[in-house]
Design a protein around this motif. Structure first.
Motif, PDB file in Angstrom:
ATOM      1  N   LEU A  89       0.822  -1.210   0.000  1.00  0.00           N
ATOM      2  CA  LEU A  89       0.000   0.000   0.000  1.00  0.00           C
ATOM      3  C   LEU A  89       0.856   1.261   0.000  1.00  0.00           C
ATOM      4  O   LEU A  89       0.436   2.315  -0.502  1.00  0.00           O
ATOM      5  N   LYS A  91       3.313   1.786  -1.787  1.00  0.00           N
ATOM      6  CA  LYS A  91       3.781   2.048  -3.147  1.00  0.00           C
ATOM      7  C   LYS A  91       2.723   2.738  -4.004  1.00  0.00           C
ATOM      8  O   LYS A  91       3.030   3.216  -5.095  1.00  0.00           O
ATOM      9  N   HIS A  92       1.484   2.788  -3.524  1.00  0.00           N
ATOM     10  CA  HIS A  92       0.396   3.360  -4.327  1.00  0.00           C
ATOM     11  C   HIS A  92       0.164   4.841  -4.056  1.00  0.00           C
ATOM     12  O   HIS A  92      -0.612   5.474  -4.769  1.00  0.00           O
ATOM     13  N   TYR A  93       0.805   5.379  -3.041  1.00  0.00           N
ATOM     14  CA  TYR A  93       0.540   6.765  -2.667  1.00  0.00           C
ATOM     15  C   TYR A  93       1.831   7.566  -2.741  1.00  0.00           C
ATOM     16  O   TYR A  93       2.892   7.095  -2.315  1.00  0.00           O
ATOM     17  N   TYR A 390      -6.443   0.118  -3.495  1.00  0.00           N
ATOM     18  CA  TYR A 390      -6.216  -0.983  -4.433  1.00  0.00           C
ATOM     19  C   TYR A 390      -6.122  -2.325  -3.706  1.00  0.00           C
ATOM     20  O   TYR A 390      -5.797  -2.383  -2.519  1.00  0.00           O
ATOM     21  N   ASP A 392      -4.047  -5.475  -3.839  1.00  0.00           N
ATOM     22  CA  ASP A 392      -2.822  -6.041  -4.397  1.00  0.00           C
ATOM     23  C   ASP A 392      -2.790  -7.556  -4.357  1.00  0.00           C
ATOM     24  O   ASP A 392      -1.916  -8.172  -4.966  1.00  0.00           O
ATOM     25  N   LYS A 544     -11.124  -2.091 -12.256  1.00  0.00           N
ATOM     26  CA  LYS A 544      -9.844  -1.394 -12.270  1.00  0.00           C
ATOM     27  C   LYS A 544     -10.103   0.082 -12.552  1.00  0.00           C
ATOM     28  O   LYS A 544     -11.106   0.437 -13.180  1.00  0.00           O
ATOM     29  N   SER A 547      -5.341   3.616 -13.473  1.00  0.00           N
ATOM     30  CA  SER A 547      -3.956   3.199 -13.206  1.00  0.00           C
ATOM     31  C   SER A 547      -3.690   1.761 -13.642  1.00  0.00           C
ATOM     32  O   SER A 547      -2.544   1.334 -13.720  1.00  0.00           O
ATOM     33  N   ASN A 549      -4.700  -0.778 -11.845  1.00  0.00           N
ATOM     34  CA  ASN A 549      -4.712  -1.593 -10.628  1.00  0.00           C
ATOM     35  C   ASN A 549      -6.145  -1.984 -10.262  1.00  0.00           C
ATOM     36  O   ASN A 549      -7.093  -1.245 -10.546  1.00  0.00           O
TER      37      ASN A 549
END
Length: 611
Positions: A89, A91-93, A390, A392, A544, A547, A549
């Motif tokens: 998480l 890595k998404h922000y 998201y 993952d 999705k 992005s 994702n």
């Protein structure tokens, strides 16, 4: 003074340890530990001062618990068990603060279904779900203050339900250990009322306050065997991989910048460690030890000082506090030794840099929403969500849409139970996959021919055993065989046969959110699925955003017709705005015959062979 504070995490990893048999060396360590524990408990009996006795018991007990955990961790068999990427998480922000804002703004409250006249459960729903020990990675606190009822009465939060309080109460849900944040509104019990009392004022709004501390930055280091002993530096942060063995890693962190004043006395853990094996999958953790030798020596020294005292005093308490502060002030590094379930190929170390910090405080006033899993309403209830989250784990879940026959067969495990000779049992099991989720309800168990055999003089499979039909029962759909040894003319040693496994043919498709076919409709973040055209027995939908994702699904509601109970439409709510949909349809169902030869376990008291 709470002398346990430096060792407060002991209970966490100790609770995660697995039981099991002891090796000879472990038995020796265990014996020594038990002897020390017994001596320590005897020494406690000689302490008369109750405050001193409590302090010694707390610190000494924590040190013994740490040693017990160390023995367990170091001797636990290495058995591979995979977990999730708990740092995905991050890595998404774009910034830690963006993650904090998502965490706070994505929180809402559900009213859970209840059949009680005097209990109404409330479930705070967080946008991120975590399993211990993978909690939200930043220091945070959440306090509930009150619930407002439909008659505008405000009920204050209390830490536990009171049996003597005659009024309406708001307290934690004591029976729910899996959701410790759940709350219960308790109404006064009215004798003789057995159905839901709709005349009671209902909860409308839950108030509270939340605080989260975000670090300046998160640094990530990917380390392997070649990095052992090397210092890796990014800006003010230096990480050293001290040791990397089969199932554990030792890491030391130094930060040349001091801790931000805003962090106060939180002392957050700045080290987050994960490990992968050669497959690239993340290994689950089995525990960790966060105290190095110098720290343990200091705590043991303080314990020895306590044990020399005759009584507790304020002056002695201040002495211990001063010693502890002085020792902690000298500590220029953080240490951790993390154990994993499996053989490590590389470790991923993330460092939270709290040399600067942003503290977010917010007063919460959350409307209490009600979504039944099965609804008789004909209209779609909205669930607006201002954040994007998201999922993952979805790619790993969906990979089994293309599960092959060999993969299915190879995943089967055989378990036996012979404790009850009249109901001995064999189970053919396999991990539940996305393919299983799409098998539907129409599969037929089919035939499952089996034959029991004796053993020959060499212990190999011998002659088949003729049995009455009532001697065993096969449930092909559940993959179980139950047999009664009392009805066998002689003891069985092997069973041979086949059971059916089921494999769905799944067709994957992609739809643009702006060009959906009849039967599918998007209303904001809600996907409405007509069950006549896309029945849930054979269809799945995943969303999705732009992005690429997968969006995390918040919840789903199945709307049904009251008079027949038949499904009309399903509604799926997502954290974010879908731009494309992935569709998965079961187009066929195949039966895969799983042939087996199982050597049977012997019961403790085998039945006497009949002449």
């Amino acid at each position: 003074m709470d002398v346990r504070s430096p060792l407060a995490s002991f209970g966490l990893f100790a609770a995660l340890l697995m039981g099991g048999g002891c090796s000879p060396s472990e038995e020796q360590k265990q014996t020594s530990l038990e002897e020390r524990t017994a001596k320590f408990e005897q020494s406690l009996d000689t302490i008369q001062d109750p405050r001193l006795k409590d302090a010694v018991a707390d610190l000494g007990g924590s040190l013994l618990l740490l040693e017990r955990a160390r023995v367990k961790l170091s001797t636990k068999p290495i058995e591979t068990e995979y977990g999730e990427d708990s740092l995905a998480l991050l890595k998404h922000y774009p910034t830690p603060q963006a993650l904090v804002d998502t965490y706070i703004n994505g929180l809402f409250v559900l009213r859970k279904a209840s059949h009680s006249d005097y209990l109404t459960d409330l479930q705070p729903v967080f946008p991120f779900s975590f399993n211990m020990p993978d909690q939200f990675p930043f220091p945070h606190g959440l306090e509930w203050q009150s619930v407002t009822l439909s008659n505008n009465k405000i009920i204050p939060f209390q830490p536990e339900w009171s049996e003597t309080d005659p009024g309406i109460q708001l307290s934690p849900t004591s029976s729910n250990l899996t959701n410790p944040d759940d709350l219960t509104v308790t109404y006064p019990f009215i004798e003789g009322i057995e159905t839901e009392n709709k005349s009671q004022p209902q909860p409308v709004t839950l108030k509270g306050k939340i605080e989260v501390i975000a670090p300046r930055k998160v640094f990530t280091f990917d380390l392997s065997k070649k990095d052992v002993g090397r210092k890796r530096t990014e800006e003010n942060v230096t990480v050293t991989l001290l040791t990397l063995e089969k199932n554990y890693a030792e890491i030391e962190l130094t930060n040349s910048a001091p801790l931000a004043p805003d962090v106060g006395e939180e002392s957050p853990n700045p080290l987050l460690v994960q490990a992968q094996d050669t497959t690239g999958q993340f290994l689950s953790r089995s525990g960790s030890i966060n105290e190095n030798a110098a720290q343990l020596a200091f705590y043991e020294k303080q314990l020895a000082e306590m044990q020399k005292q005759k009584a507790w005093s304020d002056a002695f308490e201040k002495q211990l506090e001063d010693e502890q502060k002085a020792f902690e002030h000298k500590q220029s590094s953080h240490y951790t030794k993390v154990y994993f379930n499996g053989q490590i190929d590389n470790v991923q170390v993330s460092v939270l840099d709290f040399s600067q910090a942003t503290v977010t405080r917010k007063d919460l006033e959350l409307p209490i929403r009600r979504f039944e899993k099965n609804s008789l309403e004909k209209t779609v209830q909205s669930l607006p969500m201002p954040v994007t989250v998201y999922d993952d784990q979805m790619p790993d879940w969906l990979k089994d849409a293309t599960l092959s026959e060999d993969q299915l067969k190879n995943s089967v495990s055989v378990n036996q139970s012979v404790e009850d000779a009249s109901a001995a049992r064999i189970e053919f099991d396999h991990p539940f996959t996305f393919n299983d989720d799409l098998l539907g309800n129409s599969r037929n168990g089919g035939d499952a021919p089996i034959t029991f055999f004796t053993a020959d003089d060499a212990g190999k499979r011998g002659e088949p055993i003729e049995l009455p039909t009532e001697a065993f029962e096969v449930d092909p759909g559940r993959g179980t065989i139950t047999y009664d040894l009392n009805l066998f003319p002689e003891n069985p040693a092997f069973v041979v046969g086949s059971i059916p496994l089921f494999l769905a043919n799944i067709e994957k498709g992609t739809l643009n959110a702006g060009q959906l076919p009849k039967g599918l409709e998007l209303q904001g973040n809600a996907l409405i699925v007509d069950q006549k055209l896309f029945p849930s027995d054979s269809w799945r939908f995943f969303a999705k955003d732009a992005s690429g994702n997968y969006l995390k699904e918040i919840l789903a509601v199945s709307h049904r017709a009251e008079e027949y109970g038949t499904e009309l439409f399903d509604v799926h709510y997502f954290y974010g705005q879908p731009t494309t949909l992935e569709t998965y349809q079961r187009t066929d169902l195949n039966t895969v015959e799983y042939g087996f030869e199982v050597k049977l376990d012997k019961p403790e008291a085998a039945p006497v062979a009949k002449p």
